[in-house]
Design a protein around this motif. Sequence first.
Motif, PDB file in Angstrom:
ATOM      1  N   GLU A  13       0.832  -1.210   0.000  1.00 46.50           N
ATOM      2  CA  GLU A  13       0.000   0.000   0.000  1.00 46.50           C
ATOM      3  C   GLU A  13       0.862   1.255   0.000  1.00 46.50           C
ATOM      4  O   GLU A  13       0.542   2.241  -0.669  1.00 46.50           O
ATOM      5  CB  GLU A  13      -0.919  -0.010   1.227  1.00 46.50           C
ATOM      6  N   ASN A  14       1.987   1.213   0.715  1.00 44.97           N
ATOM      7  CA  ASN A  14       2.861   2.382   0.762  1.00 44.97           C
ATOM      8  C   ASN A  14       3.535   2.633  -0.581  1.00 44.97           C
ATOM      9  O   ASN A  14       3.699   3.783  -1.013  1.00 44.97           O
ATOM     10  CB  ASN A  14       3.923   2.215   1.851  1.00 44.97           C
ATOM     11  N   GLU A  48       7.545  16.562  -2.568  1.00 41.78           N
ATOM     12  CA  GLU A  48       7.452  15.118  -2.748  1.00 41.78           C
ATOM     13  C   GLU A  48       8.099  14.368  -1.589  1.00 41.78           C
ATOM     14  O   GLU A  48       7.545  13.406  -1.066  1.00 41.78           O
ATOM     15  CB  GLU A  48       8.125  14.733  -4.060  1.00 41.78           C
ATOM     16  N   GLU A  49       9.264  14.817  -1.173  1.00 38.46           N
ATOM     17  CA  GLU A  49      10.065  14.059  -0.219  1.00 38.46           C
ATOM     18  C   GLU A  49       9.484  14.004   1.191  1.00 38.46           C
ATOM     19  O   GLU A  49       9.822  13.098   1.946  1.00 38.46           O
ATOM     20  CB  GLU A  49      11.486  14.636  -0.162  1.00 38.46           C
ATOM     21  N   VAL A  50       8.627  14.959   1.558  1.00 38.52           N
ATOM     22  CA  VAL A  50       8.100  14.943   2.927  1.00 38.52           C
ATOM     23  C   VAL A  50       6.668  14.416   2.989  1.00 38.52           C
ATOM     24  O   VAL A  50       6.018  14.510   4.033  1.00 38.52           O
ATOM     25  CB  VAL A  50       8.184  16.345   3.583  1.00 38.52           C
ATOM     26  N   GLN A  51       6.182  13.841   1.892  1.00 45.37           N
ATOM     27  CA  GLN A  51       4.879  13.182   1.914  1.00 45.37           C
ATOM     28  C   GLN A  51       4.970  11.900   2.753  1.00 45.37           C
ATOM     29  O   GLN A  51       6.042  11.309   2.909  1.00 45.37           O
ATOM     30  CB  GLN A  51       4.422  12.853   0.499  1.00 45.37           C
ATOM     31  N   ASP A  52       3.835  11.458   3.259  1.00 44.96           N
ATOM     32  CA  ASP A  52       3.815  10.330   4.200  1.00 44.96           C
ATOM     33  C   ASP A  52       4.490   9.074   3.641  1.00 44.96           C
ATOM     34  O   ASP A  52       5.340   8.460   4.297  1.00 44.96           O
ATOM     35  CB  ASP A  52       2.379   9.995   4.598  1.00 44.96           C
ATOM     36  N   ALA A  53       4.088   8.670   2.449  1.00 49.28           N
ATOM     37  CA  ALA A  53       4.629   7.424   1.896  1.00 49.28           C
ATOM     38  C   ALA A  53       6.124   7.538   1.625  1.00 49.28           C
ATOM     39  O   ALA A  53       6.879   6.579   1.841  1.00 49.28           O
ATOM     40  CB  ALA A  53       3.888   7.052   0.610  1.00 49.28           C
ATOM     41  N   HIS A  54       6.565   8.683   1.169  1.00 49.19           N
ATOM     42  CA  HIS A  54       7.996   8.882   0.920  1.00 49.19           C
ATOM     43  C   HIS A  54       8.803   8.833   2.212  1.00 49.19           C
ATOM     44  O   HIS A  54       9.913   8.288   2.244  1.00 49.19           O
ATOM     45  CB  HIS A  54       8.233  10.203   0.193  1.00 49.19           C
ATOM     46  N   LEU A  55       8.248   9.401   3.275  1.00 48.01           N
ATOM     47  CA  LEU A  55       8.945   9.353   4.552  1.00 48.01           C
ATOM     48  C   LEU A  55       9.097   7.919   5.043  1.00 48.01           C
ATOM     49  O   LEU A  55      10.177   7.517   5.512  1.00 48.01           O
ATOM     50  CB  LEU A  55       8.181  10.177   5.592  1.00 48.01           C
ATOM     51  N   MET A  56       8.044   7.136   4.940  1.00 45.08           N
ATOM     52  CA  MET A  56       8.120   5.745   5.408  1.00 45.08           C
ATOM     53  C   MET A  56       9.064   4.918   4.543  1.00 45.08           C
ATOM     54  O   MET A  56       9.775   4.050   5.044  1.00 45.08           O
ATOM     55  CB  MET A  56       6.715   5.138   5.452  1.00 45.08           C
ATOM     56  N   LEU A  86      12.664   5.905   5.580  1.00 50.52           N
ATOM     57  CA  LEU A  86      13.068   5.334   6.861  1.00 50.52           C
ATOM     58  C   LEU A  86      12.906   3.820   6.916  1.00 50.52           C
ATOM     59  O   LEU A  86      13.306   3.181   7.882  1.00 50.52           O
ATOM     60  CB  LEU A  86      12.262   5.977   7.991  1.00 50.52           C
ATOM     61  N   GLU A  87      12.268   3.254   5.872  1.00 48.66           N
ATOM     62  CA  GLU A  87      12.074   1.816   5.738  1.00 48.66           C
ATOM     63  C   GLU A  87      11.298   1.217   6.905  1.00 48.66           C
ATOM     64  O   GLU A  87      11.628   0.147   7.424  1.00 48.66           O
ATOM     65  CB  GLU A  87      13.424   1.099   5.578  1.00 48.66           C
ATOM     66  N   LYS A  88      10.256   1.927   7.331  1.00 46.90           N
ATOM     67  CA  LYS A  88       9.388   1.382   8.375  1.00 46.90           C
ATOM     68  C   LYS A  88       8.063   2.123   8.376  1.00 46.90           C
ATOM     69  O   LYS A  88       7.959   3.261   7.906  1.00 46.90           O
ATOM     70  CB  LYS A  88      10.040   1.488   9.755  1.00 46.90           C
ATOM     71  N   HIS A  89       7.043   1.446   8.916  1.00 45.48           N
ATOM     72  CA  HIS A  89       5.717   2.063   9.028  1.00 45.48           C
ATOM     73  C   HIS A  89       5.711   3.018  10.213  1.00 45.48           C
ATOM     74  O   HIS A  89       6.298   2.730  11.263  1.00 45.48           O
ATOM     75  CB  HIS A  89       4.647   0.991   9.216  1.00 45.48           C
ATOM     76  N   LEU A  90       5.060   4.172  10.054  1.00 47.80           N
ATOM     77  CA  LEU A  90       5.024   5.176  11.101  1.00 47.80           C
ATOM     78  C   LEU A  90       3.586   5.570  11.408  1.00 47.80           C
ATOM     79  O   LEU A  90       2.765   5.691  10.488  1.00 47.80           O
ATOM     80  CB  LEU A  90       5.794   6.427  10.664  1.00 47.80           C
TER      81      LEU A  90
END
Length: 332
Positions: A61-62, A296-304, A307-311
């Motif tokens: 989903e991410n 783009e880079e600070v959108q939710d999916a991009h952040l996760m 960082l390679e993890k769900h937040l």
Amino acid sequence: MQNLTVISSRVRLARNYTDLPFNLSSSPESAQALIARTVSAIEAAGLRNQFHLVQLSELTENQQKMLEEEHYVSEDLLKSPETAAALLDESQHLSIMMNEEDHLRIQAMCSGEDLQKAADRVFRIDDALSREVTFAFDKDLGYLTACPTNTGTGMRASLQMHLPMLTQFKQMGAVSQIVAKVGLNIRGVYGEGSEALGNIYQISNQATLGRTEEEILKTVLAVGNQLAEKEETLRERALQENRIAMEDRVFRAQGLLMNARRMDLKEFYGLWSSLRTGMLMDMVPRKIEVMDLLLEEVQDAHLMAYLEKHLNEADLNAARSIRIRELLRAEE
């Protein structure tokens, strides 16, 4: 002179195969057959090495959300991931969505004001596919589409514009009426029904019937240039009327973006808009490209993904503030 009021340009073509019903979302077998046909046509056209195939059902989903945040796919395509796919060319920000509202949505995006380059890229793909397959076309109406407003050229040309001064001086209502008179409309950052976060608006043609591709491109560009000129005039007016207030807003935004420890998306967009406006007023010596990359880079999916993890929401807001600082400080 570069028009920095325009963040990006996008051109999209809607195309349908002549022998298939428009909506295949309820038929997974037919949907997969359409995907296979399109891939075969791309191969026959000698373009297979340019694209890689993404089956949305095979993504998390991410990962799906990241494609939407990057504007490779639409929100509508994500509604039926089991039947949807896309051919992507990241080097040219080009995608072919399959099994959205129409069989194919061919689209290209370019940074800044460059509608013609985006148009050239989608027309090249359209021409190549048209030599291999038959699209639904009527000699009087043009290309046939699922939504009547797309019938004709099947083309949507849009400019993503940053218009904070028009918003501040409460002129967007009048602007909406003016652009409607020439067959255009104004939408939010993610298109129809979305909010104009960060004072970002999409200017695009409403209908495609009765106008050539060249006429549509010319009209969208002309209106975009007019809005950019109005925006620049209002920036100058704001400085003349109350420079201290503008400087205060800009430097407060910079201070929060550089020092806040939590930030949700809505707050980010507001601060981003103020700081980017200050850059255009030569108050802050930063690069516009870095500011636009932040979108783009600070959108939710991009952040996760970064960082390679769900937040959860709280951790996302903390991670967003850290990522903002990283990108802004990297420029210093």
